[in-house]
Design a protein around this motif. Structure first.
Motif, PDB file in Angstrom:
ATOM      1  N   ILE A 119       0.786  -1.089   0.107  1.00  0.00           N
ATOM      2  CA  ILE A 119       0.027  -0.036  -0.160  1.00  0.00           C
ATOM      3  C   ILE A 119       0.893   1.051   0.100  1.00  0.00           C
ATOM      4  CG2 ILE A 119      -1.542   1.237   1.334  1.00  0.00           C
ATOM      5  CD1 ILE A 119      -2.970  -1.210   2.174  1.00  0.00           C
ATOM      6  N   ASN A 133      -5.504  -2.837  -2.055  1.00  0.00           N
ATOM      7  CA  ASN A 133      -6.088  -3.745  -1.016  1.00  0.00           C
ATOM      8  C   ASN A 133      -7.556  -3.495  -1.085  1.00  0.00           C
ATOM      9  OD1 ASN A 133      -7.089  -4.701   1.393  1.00  0.00           O
ATOM     10  ND2 ASN A 133      -5.322  -3.974   2.827  1.00  0.00           N
ATOM     11  N   CYS A 181      -8.374  -5.482   6.991  1.00  0.00           N
ATOM     12  CA  CYS A 181      -7.131  -5.594   7.448  1.00  0.00           C
ATOM     13  C   CYS A 181      -6.414  -4.343   8.385  1.00  0.00           C
ATOM     14  CB  CYS A 181      -6.082  -5.090   6.081  1.00  0.00           C
ATOM     15  SG  CYS A 181      -6.253  -6.545   4.812  1.00  0.00           S
ATOM     16  N   GLN A 224       4.378  -5.959  10.546  1.00  0.00           N
ATOM     17  CA  GLN A 224       4.657  -5.731   9.003  1.00  0.00           C
ATOM     18  C   GLN A 224       4.827  -4.290   8.976  1.00  0.00           C
ATOM     19  OE1 GLN A 224       1.018  -7.380   7.573  1.00  0.00           O
ATOM     20  NE2 GLN A 224       1.940  -9.691   7.715  1.00  0.00           N
ATOM     21  N   CYS A 225       3.802  -3.694   8.417  1.00  0.00           N
ATOM     22  CA  CYS A 225       4.185  -2.117   8.062  1.00  0.00           C
ATOM     23  C   CYS A 225       4.962  -1.701   9.272  1.00  0.00           C
ATOM     24  CB  CYS A 225       3.108  -1.746   7.487  1.00  0.00           C
ATOM     25  SG  CYS A 225       1.462  -1.807   8.604  1.00  0.00           S
ATOM     26  N   ILE A 284      -3.630 -10.558   5.497  1.00  0.00           N
ATOM     27  CA  ILE A 284      -3.049  -9.885   4.244  1.00  0.00           C
ATOM     28  C   ILE A 284      -2.017 -10.699   3.501  1.00  0.00           C
ATOM     29  CG2 ILE A 284      -0.930  -9.051   6.044  1.00  0.00           C
ATOM     30  CD1 ILE A 284      -2.882  -7.097   3.090  1.00  0.00           C
TER      31      ILE A 284
END
Ligand SMILES: Cc1cc2nc3c(=O)[nH]c(=O)nc-3n(C[C@H](O)[C@H](O)[C@H](O)COP(=O)(O)OP(=O)(O)OC[C@H]3O[C@@H](n4cnc5c(N)ncnc54)[C@H](O)[C@@H]3O)c2cc1C
Ligand SMILES: Cc1cc2nc3c(=O)[nH]c(=O)nc-3n(C[C@H](O)[C@H](O)[C@H](O)COP(=O)(O)OP(=O)(O)OC[C@H]3O[C@@H](n4cnc5c(N)ncnc54)[C@H](O)[C@@H]3O)c2cc1C
Ligand code: SF4
Ligand code: SF4
Ligand code: FES
Lengths: 468, 273
Positions: free
Chosen positions: A55, A80, A86, A95-96, A446
């Motif tokens: 993203i 997404n 999410c 993650q991010c 995800i």
């Protein structure tokens, strides 16, 4: 002055165990903007690469700073299709947010920009506006794609393939869409209306969803390709095969797999019994075995079904628990009692065949094993019994064997997962792609969606070129 | 939605229902079942496909009213629809030329044994059907079973029809008479299947039973339907419903079937009110 991460208002723990409403209640505009300002708008944003669907994170956050929520949601939806999902259930901290520069500079992941919460904010904003914008669909190509399973992997493929103008039919075994999003993850963590709305949007795009269709039984994959006229098939059947512990007493009454317990509660709405017809055992003392999200969801569901004592029995220590930190905290706040470094060895029954106790053994941690976590070792003669009326086994899921069993041309590995090419998600059978948990083993929403995106790209290419 | 085409009560508690389901009608094989929900709040219940016709696009269910869902189903009329219907589920019966096959159907279990008798006969077997019921009225589908078998033996507990006694007495008699039996397929109440299996074990006659455990999804996802067979745990919906009767732990299975007795009663009482 440094702005701290903005907390999301939550339902009080004492109250929320008496309802199934969502626990975190979303950012207000003000909170969202304050949080959004914390993002440094990095040029080479590391967070983007750490998101499985990449993203444009600084982009969608910038739009929130500007108060342009429409652009924000549009940026999210470019990559997404389920941002509302999410934003709620992604393991963001791994993650991010793990790579976020703000968190790094303050040496704590907790200080990272709250990307997931902002994602949820933008998605919820769109829902409040009423109807979502239906993505454009290109002119019909005359090609047909069958998608097996309507979990996050299948839904993602459906959107991305349909956009190119191909006909898309989803075949779902159950009577509702969404896979684990509907039958597994509880309402208090992910309202079902969100999933239903996304599926309706797909239907508005012209995706057809056929429920009550078990592929492998009603049609084989070969039949879909050769007789039903599909040009390509995507298999996204998930990891729905519950593992048991193989200890004595596991088939006693009152012993559930987490899948069964959660399916009864969520999909079949047993929490409303007797207004709804599907029963679920309600009991005073409940033991849940396992330490992942599935175990937390089961334990918290048991509390909401009126249990007084819910024990979570996990064989390692708290640091090794695979569940998200937020979920562990929520469970603890709500009163789940953690029995760490303990392992069930035997379930004890009464004369009617109902479970009445679980014999556990205490554990200590030894050397790290293959997974890098310290291996739990039983402590001799440390057995003891916990009195229970229900046990829920939440030690994991293996791959659903229905499709592989009936389609020998699709190769699987020794755990029964379908083998698919990492980039194209092509299987060993021409025209057949696979992704999500059926390939990865029990993983995340995800990652399933990331697979879905890659597979859709490869399917679109295959349909155009015809080259395998 | 699957449209109901016909409904007929065979006894006050048992009805036959013909339902539109063209794809299932084409695919179904002997021994397979469907799962249905009568309405949105409804429970998913499994029912055997008792008959079907690919050209006509229908399947037939034979159902005994035992609780809320079967009662609600019995009240649906032709032209109304069944909210959800999924199938065919389960592994089909293994059909081959065995020689002399005895099909034992007890009570409502006669319905699921019908397509198996048909398929066994079509494969060239000599088929003898033993139909058992507590009393005359509970012996259903005699004509259909006669058409699918070379011979039919009827037993009733009270002697009101056929031979007085249990289905096991009929099997015992055949054994005593020196009749060669190559396979027994027993479908009925678990207690019947248990005693048939105990008897045939004594004479080393291979025996298949069709289990009716509590189910939810029917796709192997939940494990509600698990039973112990030999020293393994099996899922009836995907590994069965048929198993080697000599290996099934019937006592465990019968206990598991009673898991929701209190809730089932509550649900039914509420419905009848
Ligand atoms: C209780 C629970 C909590 C979880 N919590 C989280 C979380 O917080 N965060 C996170 O990221 N992940 C979480 N996960 C994991 C996540 O839900 C899964 O990784 C994800 O749903 C996998 O998506 P999928 O599309 O591969 O398969 P699934 O979601 O499993 O969907 C597969 C679908 O295929 C259908 N199907 C199966 N076989 C057939 C067939 N033969 N024919 C037709 N249809 C078929 C199934 O009915 C199902 O609808 C959780 C999982 C569980 C069980
Ligand atoms: C593979 C299979 C094939 C079957 N075929 C037939 C058939 O052809 N005709 C027929 O009349 N019956 C059949 N049954 C049994 C039928 O499914 C139950 O009678 C029905 O579910 C009862 O539902 P109820 O709400 O009316 O009764 P309830 O009051 O809910 O229950 C009555 C009894 O039915 C059993 N039962 C309850 N819920 C379920 C469930 N979800 N799944 C399975 N059993 C349950 C319980 O053991 C209970 O004691 C079959 C069962 C299985 C597993
Ligand atoms: S989808 Fe998940 S990983 Fe990607 S930005 Fe959103 S929360 Fe982070
Ligand atoms: S790394 Fe953090 S600060 Fe940088 S763009 Fe991403 S979210 Fe913003
Ligand atoms: S009914 Fe769920 S696994 Fe068999």
């Amino acid at each position: 002055m440094q702005i701290p991460p903005q907390l999301m208002p939550e339902q009080d723990a004492r109250e929320r165990i008496h309802n199934v409403d969502e626990v975190p209640q979303g950012y207000t505009e003000e909170l969202a903007k304050t949080e959004a300002i914390r993002c440094l708008q990095c040029k080479k944003a590391p967070c983007v690469a750490a998101c499985p669907v990449e993203i444009d994170i600084p982009g969608f956050i910038k739009a929130i700073v500007d108060g342009d929520y429409r652009s924000s949601i549009n940026i999210l939806k470019e990559t997404n299709i389920l941002p509302a999902v999410c934003g709620r259930v992604c393991p963001q901290e791994e993650q991010c947010q793990r790579t976020c520069v703000v968190g790094k500079s303050r040496k704590s992941v907790e200080e990272a920009v709250q990307i997931g919460k902002l994602e949820r904010f933008a998605a919820d904003w769109e829902m409040e506006q009423g109807e979502a914008e239906v993505p454009e669909v290109k002119a019909a190509t005359g090609k047909k794609v069958a998608i097996v399973g309507s979990g996050p992997a299948g839904l993602t493929v459906a959107a991305d393939v349909r956009r190119e103008g191909h006909d898309v039919t989803i075949f779902e075994a159950l009577h509702k869409p969404g896979g684990v999003l509907i039958y597994g993850i509880p309402e208090f963590r992910l309202p079902k209306s969100i999933v239903m709305r996304e599926v309706e949007n797909l239907q508005k795009m012209g995706v057809e969803v056929k429920y009550n269709m078990v592929i492998g039984k009603i049609f084989s994959i070969e039949e879909l390709l050769e007789e039903e006229g599909y040009d390509a098939v995507f298999v996204g059947t998930g990891a729905g095969l519950p593992l048991f512990m193989r200890i004595p007493g596991e088939n006693l009454n009152g012993v559930y797999s987490a899948n069964e317990y959660l399916t009864r509660a969520n999909l079949m709405q047993a929490y409303s019994f007797p207004e709804t017809d599907t029963p679920i055992a309600r009991a005073k003392n409940v033991a849940v075995f396992g330490g992942g999200n599935v175990a937390m969801d089961s334990a918290r569901t048991a509390l909401r079904l009126g249990s007084e004592n819910v024990y979570l029995v996990y064989r390692r220590s708290r640091t090794e628990m695979p569940a998200r930190v937020e979920e562990v905290e929520h469970a603890e706040e709500e009163g789940v009692k953690f029995h760490l470094l303990q392992n069930p060895v035997r379930l004890l029954g009464d004369d009617n065949g109902w479970v009445k106790g679980v014999e556990c053994i205490k554990m200590e941690l030894g050397e790290p094993d293959d997974s890098g976590r310290r291996r739990p070792i039983p402590i001799k003669d440390s057995e003891f019994v916990i009195d229970v009326d229900i046990c829920i086994v939440a030690i994991g899921n293996a791959s659903n064997p229905l499709v592989p069993d009936t389609t020998p041309a699709i190769e699987t590995n020794r755990w029964g997962n379908i083998i698919a090419d990492e980039e194209t998600l092509k299987t060993s059978m021409k025209g057949v792609f696979a992704g999500g948990d059926i390939v990865l083993g029990a993983a995340t929403v995800i990652l399933a969606m990331g697979h879905g995106r890659k597979a859709a790209m490869a399917i679109n290419e295959y349909l155009e070129s015809g080259a395998w | 939605m699957n449209k109901i085409l016909e409904k007929e009560f065979i006894t006050p508690e048992v009805f036959r229902m013909r339902v539109e389901a063209p794809e299932i009608a084409r695919k179904r094989k002997a021994g397979q079942f469907i799962i249905l929900r009568t309405c949105d709040e409804g429970e998913r219940i499994p029912l055997t496909i008792a008959d079907g016709n690919a050209d006509g696009g229908w399947i037939e269910l034979v159902v005994q009213i035992v609780g809320k869902t079967t009662k609600a189903l019995s009240e649906l009329e032709p032209d109304q629809g069944i909210c959800d219907l999924v199938g065919p589920l389960g592994r089909p019966t293994h059909i081959e030329l065995f020689g002399h096959v005895i099909i034992v159907g007890g009570g409502i279990g006669i319905a699921p044994s019908h397509p198996i008798a048909q398929a066994m006969k079509a494969a060239g077997n000599r088929v003898t059907s033993i139909l058992g019921g507590r009393t005359k009225d509970l012996v259903i589908m005699e004509d259909k079973m006669a058409a699918a078998s070379d011979a039919v033996v009827i037993t009733t507990d009270d002697g009101s029809y056929g031979m007085k006694g249990l289905v096991t007495d009929a099997i015992q008699k055949m054994v005593d008479d020196g009749v060669k039996i190559d396979l027994v397929v027993a479908i009925g109440p678990p207690i019947m299947m248990k005693f048939v299996s105990l008897l045939t074990m004594k004479y080393e006659i291979p025996t298949l039973v069709s289990l009716n455990t509590i189910m939810v999804d029917g796709t192997g996802m939940c494990g509600a339907c698990r039973v112990t067979v030999g020293d393994e745990t099996k899922f009836v919906c995907v590994d069965g419903p048929e198993f080697d009767g000599h290996k099934v732990d019937f006592d465990e299975m019968m206990k598991r079937q009673r898991m929701y007795e209190a809730e089932e009663k509550e649900s039914m009482d509420r419905y009848l009110k």
